[in-house]
Scaffold this active site. Structure first.
Site, PDB file in Angstrom:
ATOM      1  N   PHE A 142       0.857  -1.188   0.000  1.00 39.96           N
ATOM      2  CA  PHE A 142       0.000   0.000   0.000  1.00 39.96           C
ATOM      3  C   PHE A 142       0.892   1.237   0.000  1.00 39.96           C
ATOM      4  CE2 PHE A 142      -2.276   3.616   1.542  1.00 39.96           C
ATOM      5  CZ  PHE A 142      -3.442   3.552   0.808  1.00 39.96           C
ATOM      6  N   ASP A 227       9.215   3.090   2.098  1.00 40.49           N
ATOM      7  CA  ASP A 227       8.015   3.875   2.389  1.00 40.49           C
ATOM      8  C   ASP A 227       7.749   3.764   3.889  1.00 40.49           C
ATOM      9  OD1 ASP A 227       5.519   4.905   2.834  1.00 40.49           O
ATOM     10  OD2 ASP A 227       4.610   4.019   1.042  1.00 40.49           O
ATOM     11  N   LYS A 256       2.134  11.412   7.033  1.00 40.77           N
ATOM     12  CA  LYS A 256       1.297  11.140   8.205  1.00 40.77           C
ATOM     13  C   LYS A 256       1.749  11.907   9.455  1.00 40.77           C
ATOM     14  CE  LYS A 256      -1.201   7.210   6.603  1.00 40.77           C
ATOM     15  NZ  LYS A 256      -0.808   6.140   5.713  1.00 40.77           N
TER      16      LYS A 256
HETATM   17  C1  LIG Z   1      -1.021   6.206   4.225  1.00 40.18           C
HETATM   18  C2  LIG Z   1       0.097   5.669   3.410  1.00 40.18           C
HETATM   19  C3  LIG Z   1       0.430   6.238   2.164  1.00 40.18           C
HETATM   20  C4  LIG Z   1      -0.389   7.329   1.514  1.00 40.18           C
HETATM   21  O1  LIG Z   1      -0.474   8.483   2.265  1.00 40.18           O
HETATM   22  P1  LIG Z   1      -1.649   9.556   1.914  1.00 40.18           P
HETATM   23  O2  LIG Z   1      -1.299  10.735   2.758  1.00 40.18           O
HETATM   24  O3  LIG Z   1      -2.941   8.922   2.277  1.00 40.18           O
HETATM   25  O4  LIG Z   1      -1.556   9.842   0.465  1.00 40.18           O
HETATM   26  C5  LIG Z   1       1.527   5.727   1.504  1.00 40.18           C
HETATM   27  N1  LIG Z   1       2.247   4.714   2.005  1.00 40.18           N
HETATM   28  C6  LIG Z   1       1.952   4.145   3.199  1.00 40.18           C
HETATM   29  C7  LIG Z   1       2.801   3.038   3.711  1.00 40.18           C
HETATM   30  C8  LIG Z   1       0.856   4.589   3.925  1.00 40.18           C
HETATM   31  O5  LIG Z   1       0.545   3.988   5.071  1.00 40.18           O
END
Ligand SMILES: *Cc1c(COP(=O)(O)O)cnc(C)c1O
Length: 404
Positions: A142, A227, A256
């Site tokens: 994700f 990520d 985040k």
């Molecule tokens: C939440 C998340 C994203 C995307 O972030 P948004 O601010 O919702 O675009 C990307 N990678 C990971 C691992 C995430 O948990």
């Protein structure tokens, strides 16, 4: 349910795109680990807006920084300098040990920016023929919701009827070093991966995986892009999840909790080579690096360290994990976690995790199901031992319920 709640829900249902199916609670206030609904009921937040609220709701120091900056200067665009960006760069580079920083807003934008940057690096530094760059990603990943990103998702719900998608991605199983080795070609520019797969249900790779991944990427001149949008900034009990493995990524993505839940702030962090290929006019964002975002992020990073939240995540995470493991319930198939990134996977016969989340709500806990049978647990990193113990009591009585 009071009439005001029904009104909120009905109005959302009537006017809003139905791309979410929220639990039926309408929140109007938050403080630390707690949130209150419009009827005044209090809940322990065990989702933390998918880990965007590591510092807790409405942290007073981040709030003060936001209000102060908002009354002074909010946006300049990058057409001009502002007096917060350099300070943000300095502080995030010092905190993470990075050489270069690209500020963006959402997590998905950080991922997109990293993809653009490693491709450009591939063509201009590694010497990959133009248009041939390949990026390796993992099944069940994700990384966000933009077209570029959902194109390499393996979740049918995420992808179906959103194509056509961009080429240039190869998908391998998560946690499988041999698969990575087989997938690397001379055109591979990057391996993009989550240290722990969050949305997939808190999937922790085998011990030593990332050490071998790091070695392979170095040996083949492939950029390791971690990520850490969900795992970073203390969530797993270290500043970055990569530290559990004793490795360093070439490119790290944060988002985040970078703003402590106040504002969308994300960043691409890299060594000099990758972000060094971007020249004026080649990438940008109207809001990226704005002074309000920078001031908020600076405060959010400061309190994380000054108030010992990262160490607390390690301590309370271990307590929470052990407490969950001690619960004797036939519904539980697996309990796993690192720091305060935890999950309880239910036996498929136990019924849907959603039902258990609704039962938890009635006991004063807000948690979110993921993938039918998993309850994800990720409270703010300011949670105390007493609060963990109270939460565990609620989990213990809920997980023995039978919704099959
Ligand atoms: C939440 C998340 C994203 C995307 O972030 P948004 O601010 O919702 O675009 C990307 N990678 C990971 C691992 C995430 O948990």
């Amino acid at each position: 349910m009071s009439s005001s709640v029904i009104d909120y829900l009905a109005t959302e249902a009537r006017l809003g795109a139905q791309n979410y199916a929220p639990i039926g609670v309408v929140l109007s206030r938050g403080e630390g680990v707690w949130v209150w609904d419009t009827d005044g009921n209090r809940y322990l937040d065990c989702l933390s807006a998918y880990s965007a609220l590591n510092q807790g709701h409405c942290h007073p120091k981040i709030l003060a920084a936001m209000v102060e900056q908002a009354s002074r200067l909010t946006l300049t665009s990058r057409a001009f300098h502002n007096d917060q960006l350099a300070l943000f760069y300095e502080e995030i580079a010092a905190l993470t040990g990075s050489h270069k920083v690209l500020p963006m807003n959402s997590g998905a934008e950080a991922v997109e920016s990293a993809i653009k940057s490693v491709r450009k690096w591939g063509y201009e530094v590694k010497g990959v023929p133009d248009g041939q760059a390949e990026i390796i990603v993992c099944a069940d990943n994700f990384h966000g919701r933009t077209l570029g990103i959902v194109g390499f998702s393996t979740d049918p719900e995420t992808r179906t009827h959103f194509g056509p998608f961009a080429p240039g991605f190869r998908i391998i199983p998560f946690g499988d070093v041999k698969a990575l080795e087989r997938a690397i070609t001379q055109n591979t520019v990057a391996f993009l991966v989550e240290p722990i797969q969050g949305e997939a249900g808190v999937i922790i790779p085998p011990v030593g995986y990332f050490t071998e991944v790091r070695q392979l990427c170095t040996a083949h001149n492939v950029m390791l892009v971690l990520d850490e949008i969900q795992t970073g900034l203390g969530r797993t009990g270290k500043l970055l999840a990569e530290q559990h493995e004793g490795i360093e990524a070439d490119v790290t993505l944060l988002g985040k909790a970078l703003s402590g839940g106040f504002y969308p702030v994300s960043a691409v962090l890299s060594n000099n080579d990758v972000l060094g290929t971007l020249r004026p006019g080649q990438h940008g964002s109207t809001f990226g690096g704005n002074p309000l975002a920078c001031a908020v992020a600076r405060a959010a990073m400061r309190v994380l360290v000054e108030e010992g939240m990262i160490e607390n995540a390690a301590t309370q995470g271990a307590r929470f994990l052990q407490g969950l493991k001690d619960i004797r319930a036939n519904t539980i198939r697996d309990v796993r976690g690192r720091g305060l990134m935890l999950a309880v996977e239910l036996h498929p016969e136990a019924g849907r995790a959603r039902r258990y989340c609704e039962a938890l709500q009635a006991k004063g806990i807000l948690a979110k199901d993921t993938h039918e049978h998993t309850i994800r647990i990720a409270p703010p990193l300011v949670i105390t031992s007493d609060q963990v113990d109270w939460a565990l009591e609620q989990f213990a009585t809920t997980l023995t319920l039978d919704f099959s």
